[in-house]
Design a protein around this motif. Structure first.
Motif, short mmCIF file in Angstrom:
data_model
loop_
_atom_site.label_atom_id
_atom_site.label_comp_id
_atom_site.label_asym_id
_atom_site.label_seq_id
_atom_site.Cartn_x
_atom_site.Cartn_y
_atom_site.Cartn_z
N PHE A 13 -14.13 70.51 -32.68
CA PHE A 13 -12.90 71.28 -32.52
C PHE A 13 -12.05 70.92 -33.73
O PHE A 13 -11.49 69.83 -33.78
N VAL A 18 -16.66 66.36 -30.84
CA VAL A 18 -16.62 66.13 -29.40
C VAL A 18 -18.04 65.94 -28.84
O VAL A 18 -18.26 65.12 -27.95
N PRO A 37 -17.75 59.99 -17.56
CA PRO A 37 -16.31 59.98 -17.27
C PRO A 37 -15.62 61.23 -17.81
O PRO A 37 -16.16 61.92 -18.68
N SER A 38 -14.43 61.49 -17.30
CA SER A 38 -13.65 62.64 -17.73
C SER A 38 -13.46 62.61 -19.25
O SER A 38 -13.18 61.57 -19.82
N GLY A 39 -13.65 63.76 -19.89
CA GLY A 39 -13.43 63.86 -21.33
C GLY A 39 -14.65 63.51 -22.18
O GLY A 39 -14.57 63.54 -23.41
N CYS A 40 -15.79 63.19 -21.55
CA CYS A 40 -16.96 62.77 -22.34
C CYS A 40 -17.71 63.95 -22.96
O CYS A 40 -18.62 63.76 -23.76
N GLY A 41 -17.36 65.18 -22.55
CA GLY A 41 -17.97 66.35 -23.18
C GLY A 41 -18.92 67.14 -22.29
O GLY A 41 -19.61 68.04 -22.77
N LYS A 42 -18.94 66.85 -20.99
CA LYS A 42 -19.87 67.52 -20.08
C LYS A 42 -19.67 69.03 -20.07
O LYS A 42 -20.61 69.80 -20.24
N SER A 43 -18.40 69.45 -19.84
CA SER A 43 -18.12 70.89 -19.74
C SER A 43 -18.38 71.58 -21.07
O SER A 43 -18.94 72.68 -21.11
N THR A 44 -18.00 70.92 -22.16
CA THR A 44 -18.21 71.51 -23.48
C THR A 44 -19.70 71.77 -23.71
O THR A 44 -20.09 72.86 -24.15
N1 ADP Z 1 -10.66 73.92 -26.85
C1 ADP Z 1 -10.56 72.62 -27.16
N2 ADP Z 1 -9.89 72.22 -28.26
C2 ADP Z 1 -9.80 70.92 -28.59
N3 ADP Z 1 -10.36 69.92 -27.88
C3 ADP Z 1 -11.04 70.24 -26.77
C4 ADP Z 1 -11.17 71.61 -26.34
N4 ADP Z 1 -11.92 71.62 -25.21
C5 ADP Z 1 -12.22 70.33 -24.94
N5 ADP Z 1 -11.70 69.51 -25.87
C6 ADP Z 1 -11.84 68.05 -25.93
O1 ADP Z 1 -13.21 67.73 -25.90
C7 ADP Z 1 -13.44 66.57 -25.13
C8 ADP Z 1 -14.48 66.87 -24.07
O2 ADP Z 1 -13.92 67.75 -23.12
P1 ADP Z 1 -14.73 68.29 -21.86
O3 ADP Z 1 -16.02 68.82 -22.33
O4 ADP Z 1 -13.84 69.20 -21.11
O5 ADP Z 1 -14.96 66.93 -21.06
P2 ADP Z 1 -15.49 66.71 -19.55
O6 ADP Z 1 -15.92 68.02 -19.00
O7 ADP Z 1 -16.59 65.71 -19.68
O8 ADP Z 1 -14.32 66.12 -18.80
C9 ADP Z 1 -12.11 66.12 -24.58
O9 ADP Z 1 -11.62 65.09 -25.40
C10 ADP Z 1 -11.27 67.37 -24.69
O10 ADP Z 1 -9.92 67.02 -24.88
#
Ligand code: ADP
Ligand code: MG
Length: 350
Positions: A13, A18, A37-44
């Motif tokens: 990003f 990420v 853990p939250s923020g590790c990149g699972k959803s991304t």
């Molecule tokens: N659109 C975006 N722009 C910038 N950073 C992002 C964006 N989407 C997610 N992130 C960052 O990427 C990291 C992983 O996010 P995410 O995949 O949502 O984590 P998880 O699902 O594991 O909680 C986080 O640090 C989040 O802040």
């Protein structure tokens, strides 16, 4: 068919990385879980597989074909989100059939597919209701139904149960396991809950800071964690870690407790990991260490005892709920030496 391969996949990003180079082969028909853990990149990572997020570097293959830069509709993957996002003014049947209707399917085909999905998800009785007249679990089933009426090579779930209360989560977990057995389709499932991961997965991918910490079956992760992070992430209460040194065939704890090692180990400063369920309470002075039981938690089937072991720190012991109360007592602790884990100073399994 629904084999998914990730080849050195990265997500940036702007100038923030990420997802930091993921290699993974997901087998056709497998239920694989991304946990961390939250923020590790699972959803991304899941959204990159779906095509909802652009892949910065690396390649994504679906059944061997490169789909890295294909739009979501060309990937034939169906996604279920944490927020159900149902159309409030449409009935359950209309919600489930919406994508088919937009795609121009005939009324007969829609009715058949919706009926089939309703059957699998036990929603037959609710087809004419609006979402507001359903419980949280029923709404989540409709969201899943909407995903499975479409012909898909695989299903992607992003924390589908995290809006449900604890009891309902257990029921829905069972439903998802059953759905996976019925559909025999590839499922990629994201959760931060290690219990959900352990109970559902064929294989678990543990993520931390955009990197894979370990991939394996639930049993492999529990019995042979590759590193301190996985050791403490999987299992509840979490694995105890105490500093120790090894010399030849023996290990020495901080307070001088010793024992034979299960295998050959190098000399050096290490950390010893032992799960709460692999410790026996013995008389003071016996076992490898000991201390005073600071607090005992009775949770029905089990007791969790927290033992203050001085310079070794606090050690958690799990005993059957039928065992005697020992809060406040001085005890010795005997570790099951066949079930110890040794980690080097770098946190990796030795
Ligand atoms: N659109 C975006 N722009 C910038 N950073 C992002 C964006 N989407 C997610 N992130 C960052 O990427 C990291 C992983 O996010 P995410 O995949 O949502 O984590 P998880 O699902 O594991 O909680 C986080 O640090 C989040 O802040
Ligand atoms: Mg997420």
């Amino acid at each position: 068919m629904g084999a998914i391969s990730l080849k050195a996949v990265e997500k940036w990003f702007g100038d923030v990385e990420v997802i930091k180079g993921i290699d993974l082969d997901i087998r056709d028909g497998e239920l694989i879980i991304f946990v961390g853990p939250s923020g590790c990149g699972k959803s991304t990572l899941l959204r990159m597989i779906a095509g909802l997020e652009e892949t910065s570097r690396g390649r994504i293959l679906l059944d061997g074909a490169d789909v890295t830069h294909k739009v979501p509709s060309e990937r034939e993957l169906s996604m279920v989100f944490q927020s159900y996002a149902l159309y409030p003014h449409l009935s359950v049947a209309e919600n489930m059939g919406f994508a088919l209707k937009t795609a121009g399917a005939s009324k007969g085909e829609i009715a058949e597919k919706v009926g089939n999905a309703a059957d699998i998800l036990k929603l037959d009785e609710y087809l004419e209701r609006r979402p507001k007249d359903l419980s949280g679990g029923q709404r989540q089933r409709v969201a899943i139904g909407r995903a499975i009426v479409r012909k898909a090579k695989g299903f992607l779930f992003d924390e589908p149960l995290s809006n449900l209360d604890a009891a309902l989560r257990v029921d829905m977990r069972f439903e998802i396991a059953r759905l996976h057995r019925t559909l025999e389709s590839t499922m990629v499932y994201v959760t931060h809950d290690q219990v959900e991961a352990m109970t559902l997965a064929d294989r678990i991918v543990v993520l931390k800071g955009g990197r894979i910490m370990q991939v394996g079956s639930p049993r492999e992760l529990y019995e042979a964690p590759d590193n301190v992070f996985v050791a403490q992430f999987i299992g509840s209460p979490k694995m105890n870690l105490v500093s120790c040194t090894t010399e030849g065939e023996n290990f020495f704890l901080g307070d001088g407790g010793t024992g034979p090692l299960p295998g050959p180990h190098q000399c050096g400063a290490v950390r010893l990991g032992v799960r709460p369920e692999h410790i026996e309470v013995v008389a003071p002075g016996q076992g490898q260490c000991g201390g005073v039981v600071q607090m005992s938690e009775y949770v029905g089937a089990d007791y969790f005892h927290y033992v203050d072991c001085g310079e070794l720190g606090r050690i958690t012991v799990r005993l059957p709920g039928s065992a005697a109360e020992i809060e406040g007592q001085r005890v010795g602790l005997r570790f099951d030496t066949d079930r110890l884990h040794f980690f080097g100073a770098d946190g990796q399994r030795m």
